[in-house]
Design a protein around this motif. Structure first.
Motif, PDB file in Angstrom:
ATOM      1  N   ALA A   1       0.809  -1.221   0.000  1.00 29.01           N
ATOM      2  CA  ALA A   1       0.000   0.000   0.000  1.00 29.01           C
ATOM      3  C   ALA A   1       0.841   1.270   0.000  1.00 29.01           C
ATOM      4  O   ALA A   1       0.318   2.368  -0.231  1.00 29.01           O
ATOM      5  N   LYS A   2       2.128   1.151   0.252  1.00 23.49           N
ATOM      6  CA  LYS A   2       3.013   2.333   0.224  1.00 23.49           C
ATOM      7  C   LYS A   2       2.981   3.008  -1.138  1.00 23.49           C
ATOM      8  O   LYS A   2       3.272   4.205  -1.253  1.00 23.49           O
ATOM      9  N   ASN A   3       2.610   2.255  -2.154  1.00 22.48           N
ATOM     10  CA  ASN A   3       2.599   2.786  -3.518  1.00 22.48           C
ATOM     11  C   ASN A   3       1.456   3.759  -3.769  1.00 22.48           C
ATOM     12  O   ASN A   3       1.506   4.531  -4.737  1.00 22.48           O
ATOM     13  N   TYR A   4       0.406   3.724  -2.935  1.00 27.09           N
ATOM     14  CA  TYR A   4      -0.732   4.603  -3.207  1.00 27.09           C
ATOM     15  C   TYR A   4      -1.238   5.386  -2.000  1.00 27.09           C
ATOM     16  O   TYR A   4      -1.997   6.345  -2.151  1.00 27.09           O
ATOM     17  N   ILE A   5      -0.843   5.029  -0.790  1.00 28.18           N
ATOM     18  CA  ILE A   5      -1.333   5.742   0.390  1.00 28.18           C
ATOM     19  C   ILE A   5      -0.652   7.095   0.528  1.00 28.18           C
ATOM     20  O   ILE A   5       0.574   7.205   0.393  1.00 28.18           O
TER      21      ILE A   5
END
Length: 248
Positions: free
Chosen positions: A187-191
């Motif tokens: 989720a680091k890619n979009y949060i």
């Protein structure tokens, strides 16, 4: 009056960890670690269904290598761009007996298969649920019970859903009275971390590094298979190979 004031302060300062994920079919151990490390886990199934994903399939170990167990869903080849996970229905019930026979074939000789066989057999062969989201929930709930995970399980439809990818997550945590959001590393890619910071919510990412190997029937060892592999091979000791147990 003084006692009430102290009690209110204690309640306000109470920490509560929330995790929010789409439901998966018999997920791997990392999924259950996120549940076990949370105080409340919210199934995020009002978002779009995605093909060839973990929503309706997972891997098991076999003598011929890893094998996909896939639940066929209605119109899987022409899923509309706005079809939600919780709106997705299974094509038929034939997959139930097929999956159960496959599990029997490759896990019958595992040390703890007989112990857990009645629980899984009942869910596979005696349940008539046709919605994928609810099927996933039933398997996840069963596995949580086996692992002794007491985390509250909720659905995003139990809450008011706002717009915005990150803002919706923030609002779900706030409505759950959470103080911390636990997320998978992908989720680091979009949060947008700043939105959690503005809401005074701690954002934490779980690490999937450092898992110990256990005895699997069919080498070489693979971590990224359904948790049923761990349960059938290790029984009650399964939790000793998981992160939530070590942090109790």
């Amino acid at each position: 009056m003084i006692n009430f004031g102290k009690e209110n302060i204690m309640n306000e300062n109470k920490k509560k960890t929330i995790a929010i994920l789409q439901s998966n079919y018999i997920p791997w151990k990392g999924y259950f670690d996120i549940i076990g490390l949370s105080d409340e886990f919210i199934f995020y199934d009002s978002c779009q269904y995605t093909k060839n994903d973990w929503r309706n399939r997972n891997l098991i170990k076999t003598s011929m290598g890893n094998l996909w167990l896939t639940i066929p869903v209605v119109n899987n080849s022409i899923i509309s761009s706005n079809q939600k996970i919780n709106e997705t229905k299974v094509l038929n019930s034939h997959w139930r007996r097929k999956h159960w026979l496959t599990l029997n074939t490759y896990y019958a000789k595992s040390p703890y298969f007989k112990e857990y066989k009645p629980l899984f057999e009942d869910l596979y062969l005696n349940d008539n649920e046709c919605y994928l989201s609810k099927i996933n929930y039933k398997f996840i709930k069963l596995i949580c019970d086996i692992l002794g995970i007491k985390t509250k399980l909720s659905f995003d439809t139990d809450f008011t859903l706002s717009e915005g990818k990150t803002q919706r997550l923030v609002d779900l945590v706030k409505q759950s009275q959470g103080t911390e959001y636990l997320s998978g590393p992908a989720a680091k890619n979009y949060i947008n971390a700043k939105e959690f910071e503005k809401a005074n919510i701690k954002l934490t990412y779980i690490s999937y590094d450092g898992y110990m190997e256990y005895s699997q029937l069919f080498p070489p060892f693979c971590h990224n298979v359904s948790i049923v592999d761990l349960i059938f091979n290790c029984g009650k000791d399964s939790v000793k190979y998981m992160k939530f147990y070590k942090k109790k």
